[in-house]
Write a protein that holds these residues in place. Structure first.
Motif, PDB file in Angstrom:
ATOM      1  N   LEU A 149       0.834  -1.212   0.000  1.00  0.00           N
ATOM      2  CA  LEU A 149       0.000   0.000   0.000  1.00  0.00           C
ATOM      3  C   LEU A 149       0.864   1.256   0.000  1.00  0.00           C
ATOM      4  O   LEU A 149       0.560   2.229  -0.688  1.00  0.00           O
ATOM      5  N   VAL A 150       1.953   1.217   0.771  1.00  0.00           N
ATOM      6  CA  VAL A 150       2.880   2.356   0.804  1.00  0.00           C
ATOM      7  C   VAL A 150       3.495   2.534  -0.582  1.00  0.00           C
ATOM      8  O   VAL A 150       3.591   3.661  -1.098  1.00  0.00           O
ATOM      9  N   ALA A 151       3.906   1.437  -1.210  1.00  0.00           N
ATOM     10  CA  ALA A 151       4.471   1.510  -2.569  1.00  0.00           C
ATOM     11  C   ALA A 151       3.433   2.041  -3.549  1.00  0.00           C
ATOM     12  O   ALA A 151       3.762   2.837  -4.448  1.00  0.00           O
ATOM     13  N   ASP A 152       2.175   1.639  -3.381  1.00  0.00           N
ATOM     14  CA  ASP A 152       1.105   2.145  -4.256  1.00  0.00           C
ATOM     15  C   ASP A 152       0.921   3.649  -4.083  1.00  0.00           C
ATOM     16  O   ASP A 152       0.728   4.379  -5.059  1.00  0.00           O
ATOM     17  N   MET A 153       0.988   4.136  -2.836  1.00  0.00           N
ATOM     18  CA  MET A 153       0.867   5.577  -2.585  1.00  0.00           C
ATOM     19  C   MET A 153       2.036   6.323  -3.231  1.00  0.00           C
ATOM     20  O   MET A 153       1.844   7.370  -3.860  1.00  0.00           O
ATOM     21  N   ARG A 154       3.232   5.796  -3.091  1.00  0.00           N
ATOM     22  CA  ARG A 154       4.402   6.444  -3.701  1.00  0.00           C
ATOM     23  C   ARG A 154       4.317   6.406  -5.224  1.00  0.00           C
ATOM     24  O   ARG A 154       4.729   7.358  -5.897  1.00  0.00           O
ATOM     25  N   ASP A 155       3.768   5.333  -5.766  1.00  0.00           N
ATOM     26  CA  ASP A 155       3.603   5.246  -7.218  1.00  0.00           C
ATOM     27  C   ASP A 155       2.596   6.293  -7.707  1.00  0.00           C
ATOM     28  O   ASP A 155       2.820   6.957  -8.726  1.00  0.00           O
ATOM     29  N   ILE A 156       1.500   6.460  -6.965  1.00  0.00           N
ATOM     30  CA  ILE A 156       0.517   7.492  -7.313  1.00  0.00           C
ATOM     31  C   ILE A 156       1.192   8.859  -7.286  1.00  0.00           C
ATOM     32  O   ILE A 156       1.067   9.643  -8.225  1.00  0.00           O
ATOM     33  N   GLU A 157       1.924   9.142  -6.216  1.00  0.00           N
ATOM     34  CA  GLU A 157       2.620  10.430  -6.096  1.00  0.00           C
ATOM     35  C   GLU A 157       3.549  10.659  -7.289  1.00  0.00           C
ATOM     36  O   GLU A 157       3.601  11.750  -7.849  1.00  0.00           O
ATOM     37  N   SER A 158       4.266   9.623  -7.703  1.00  0.00           N
ATOM     38  CA  SER A 158       5.254   9.769  -8.785  1.00  0.00           C
ATOM     39  C   SER A 158       4.604  10.075 -10.134  1.00  0.00           C
ATOM     40  O   SER A 158       5.260  10.608 -11.024  1.00  0.00           O
ATOM     41  N   LYS A 159       3.323   9.768 -10.281  1.00  0.00           N
ATOM     42  CA  LYS A 159       2.631   9.978 -11.556  1.00  0.00           C
ATOM     43  C   LYS A 159       1.835  11.281 -11.602  1.00  0.00           C
ATOM     44  O   LYS A 159       1.212  11.589 -12.615  1.00  0.00           O
ATOM     45  N   PHE A 183      11.128   7.338   2.359  1.00  0.00           N
ATOM     46  CA  PHE A 183      11.324   8.505   1.488  1.00  0.00           C
ATOM     47  C   PHE A 183      10.023   9.294   1.297  1.00  0.00           C
ATOM     48  O   PHE A 183       9.683   9.700   0.194  1.00  0.00           O
ATOM     49  N   MET A 184       9.307   9.491   2.411  1.00  0.00           N
ATOM     50  CA  MET A 184       8.028  10.192   2.393  1.00  0.00           C
ATOM     51  C   MET A 184       8.083  11.376   3.356  1.00  0.00           C
ATOM     52  O   MET A 184       7.225  11.546   4.208  1.00  0.00           O
ATOM     53  N   GLU A 185       9.110  12.204   3.191  1.00  0.00           N
ATOM     54  CA  GLU A 185       9.308  13.324   4.103  1.00  0.00           C
ATOM     55  C   GLU A 185       8.871  14.669   3.536  1.00  0.00           C
ATOM     56  O   GLU A 185       8.893  15.670   4.245  1.00  0.00           O
ATOM     57  N   ALA A 186       8.472  14.726   2.274  1.00  0.00           N
ATOM     58  CA  ALA A 186       8.007  15.989   1.689  1.00  0.00           C
ATOM     59  C   ALA A 186       6.764  16.463   2.452  1.00  0.00           C
ATOM     60  O   ALA A 186       6.063  15.674   3.095  1.00  0.00           O
ATOM     61  N   SER A 187       6.483  17.748   2.370  1.00  0.00           N
ATOM     62  CA  SER A 187       5.402  18.339   3.175  1.00  0.00           C
ATOM     63  C   SER A 187       4.012  17.801   2.827  1.00  0.00           C
ATOM     64  O   SER A 187       3.097  17.918   3.628  1.00  0.00           O
ATOM     65  N   HIS A 188       3.857  17.198   1.650  1.00  0.00           N
ATOM     66  CA  HIS A 188       2.529  16.678   1.300  1.00  0.00           C
ATOM     67  C   HIS A 188       2.269  15.288   1.899  1.00  0.00           C
ATOM     68  O   HIS A 188       1.172  14.776   1.789  1.00  0.00           O
ATOM     69  N   TRP A 189       3.268  14.690   2.559  1.00  0.00           N
ATOM     70  CA  TRP A 189       3.080  13.406   3.237  1.00  0.00           C
ATOM     71  C   TRP A 189       2.711  13.652   4.690  1.00  0.00           C
ATOM     72  O   TRP A 189       3.395  14.391   5.393  1.00  0.00           O
ATOM     73  N   ASN A 190       1.623  13.022   5.132  1.00  0.00           N
ATOM     74  CA  ASN A 190       1.130  13.193   6.491  1.00  0.00           C
ATOM     75  C   ASN A 190       0.825  11.819   7.086  1.00  0.00           C
ATOM     76  O   ASN A 190       0.100  11.027   6.479  1.00  0.00           O
ATOM     77  N   PHE A 191       1.367  11.558   8.263  1.00  0.00           N
ATOM     78  CA  PHE A 191       1.134  10.307   8.974  1.00  0.00           C
ATOM     79  C   PHE A 191       0.372  10.635  10.248  1.00  0.00           C
ATOM     80  O   PHE A 191       0.778  11.532  10.989  1.00  0.00           O
ATOM     81  N   LEU A 192      -0.722   9.916  10.506  1.00  0.00           N
ATOM     82  CA  LEU A 192      -1.581  10.262  11.636  1.00  0.00           C
ATOM     83  C   LEU A 192      -1.728   9.113  12.621  1.00  0.00           C
ATOM     84  O   LEU A 192      -1.937   7.968  12.239  1.00  0.00           O
ATOM     85  N   GLN A 193      -1.640   9.478  13.895  1.00  0.00           N
ATOM     86  CA  GLN A 193      -1.913   8.570  15.002  1.00  0.00           C
ATOM     87  C   GLN A 193      -3.125   9.111  15.741  1.00  0.00           C
ATOM     88  O   GLN A 193      -3.161  10.281  16.114  1.00  0.00           O
ATOM     89  N   GLY A 194      -4.118   8.254  15.937  1.00  0.00           N
ATOM     90  CA  GLY A 194      -5.294   8.644  16.698  1.00  0.00           C
ATOM     91  C   GLY A 194      -5.379   7.837  17.980  1.00  0.00           C
ATOM     92  O   GLY A 194      -4.362   7.454  18.555  1.00  0.00           O
ATOM     93  N   PRO A 221       3.953   9.086  17.181  1.00  0.00           N
ATOM     94  CA  PRO A 221       4.473  10.080  16.241  1.00  0.00           C
ATOM     95  C   PRO A 221       5.955   9.860  15.913  1.00  0.00           C
ATOM     96  O   PRO A 221       6.366   9.989  14.762  1.00  0.00           O
ATOM     97  N   GLU A 222       6.732   9.485  16.914  1.00  0.00           N
ATOM     98  CA  GLU A 222       8.164   9.245  16.691  1.00  0.00           C
ATOM     99  C   GLU A 222       8.382   8.076  15.730  1.00  0.00           C
ATOM    100  O   GLU A 222       9.213   8.142  14.831  1.00  0.00           O
ATOM    101  N   LYS A 223       7.617   7.019  15.923  1.00  0.00           N
ATOM    102  CA  LYS A 223       7.742   5.848  15.048  1.00  0.00           C
ATOM    103  C   LYS A 223       7.260   6.195  13.629  1.00  0.00           C
ATOM    104  O   LYS A 223       7.857   5.760  12.641  1.00  0.00           O
ATOM    105  N   LEU A 224       6.198   6.988  13.533  1.00  0.00           N
ATOM    106  CA  LEU A 224       5.694   7.400  12.213  1.00  0.00           C
ATOM    107  C   LEU A 224       6.728   8.260  11.485  1.00  0.00           C
ATOM    108  O   LEU A 224       6.889   8.156  10.266  1.00  0.00           O
ATOM    109  N   LYS A 225       7.447   9.102  12.231  1.00  0.00           N
ATOM    110  CA  LYS A 225       8.471   9.956  11.614  1.00  0.00           C
ATOM    111  C   LYS A 225       9.611   9.113  11.042  1.00  0.00           C
ATOM    112  O   LYS A 225      10.075   9.356   9.928  1.00  0.00           O
ATOM    113  N   VAL A 226      10.041   8.117  11.788  1.00  0.00           N
ATOM    114  CA  VAL A 226      11.089   7.209  11.309  1.00  0.00           C
ATOM    115  C   VAL A 226      10.594   6.446  10.077  1.00  0.00           C
ATOM    116  O   VAL A 226      11.319   6.290   9.086  1.00  0.00           O
ATOM    117  N   PHE A 227       9.352   5.988  10.142  1.00  0.00           N
ATOM    118  CA  PHE A 227       8.757   5.256   9.016  1.00  0.00           C
ATOM    119  C   PHE A 227       8.723   6.139   7.767  1.00  0.00           C
ATOM    120  O   PHE A 227       9.055   5.697   6.670  1.00  0.00           O
TER     121      PHE A 227
END
Length: 194
Positions: free
Chosen positions: A76-86, A120-131, A109-115
């Motif tokens: 799923l992560v690879a699919d998201m990155r593939d969508i972004e690349s296109k 390679f999902m550190e650009a500002s349009h990438w958002n990881f959420l913990q609820g 949040p710390e684990k999500l940041k490392v992930f």
């Protein structure tokens, strides 16, 4: 000197009106179908507290994963990155790519940041959420994502990538892993341009 004061006053007025317009947009009502009606609080990978409505104004591409997953989530992560690349690079500023953890107890949040960094999902349009378990379940229900804890460290879950317009209304879902994403890309680009 007088000309400079006039320019500063005009510039200040323009800045104030832009800020007011942005605030008004966030306060205008959304449709009943909008995810921006959810009032739950989340932590992002920078440990900042936010609400889903904070993503209003941009097209959002959302998936639910958990970072310790060894089966479906890496795909799923690879699919998201593939969508972004296109997506045309100049359109990325109009998008939010949001990954919501279904394992909020483990995915801090710390684990999500490392992930994010590791993938390679550190650009500002990438958002990881913990609820919380409750907010995650509520959000999963909205996305029609089913998940179930099957061991202390493993979940069974749906593989759905959802696309929402700028007002938080669902416009497309892609189901499955590694599927042809042309329809998803087309829908994102069309929505960004409208």
């Amino acid at each position: 000197m007088k000309k400079y004061r006039i320019v500063i006053v005009i510039f200040s007025f323009l800045l104030l009106s832009c800020k007011q317009e942005n605030t008004e947009q966030n306060n205008t009502p959304v449709s009943e179908e909008s995810i921006f009606n959810l009032t739950s609080k989340w932590k992002n990978q920078d440990n900042k507290t936010l609400e889903i409505k904070d993503f209003r104004g941009k097209v959002s591409v959302i998936v639910m994963i958990y970072t310790s997953c060894k089966a479906a989530c890496p795909r799923l992560v690879a699919d998201m990155r593939d969508i972004e690349s296109k997506i045309p690079k100049d359109e990325l500023e109009n998008l939010n790519f949001i990954l919501v953890s279904i394992d909020p107890e483990t995915d801090t949040p710390e684990k999500l940041k490392v992930f994010a960094k590791d993938n390679f999902m550190e650009a500002s349009h990438w958002n990881f959420l913990q609820g919380t378990p409750t907010t995650v379940q509520e959000f999963a229900n909205v996305l029609a994502v089913k998940y179930k804890k099957i061991t202390p460290i493993d979940f069974s879950h749906s593989n759905i990538i959802s696309v929402f317009n700028r007002e938080g209304e669902l416009i497309h879902q892609q189901e499955g892993l590694g599927v042809n994403n042309k329809e998803t890309i087309d829908k994102i680009v069309e929505t960004v341009k409208n």
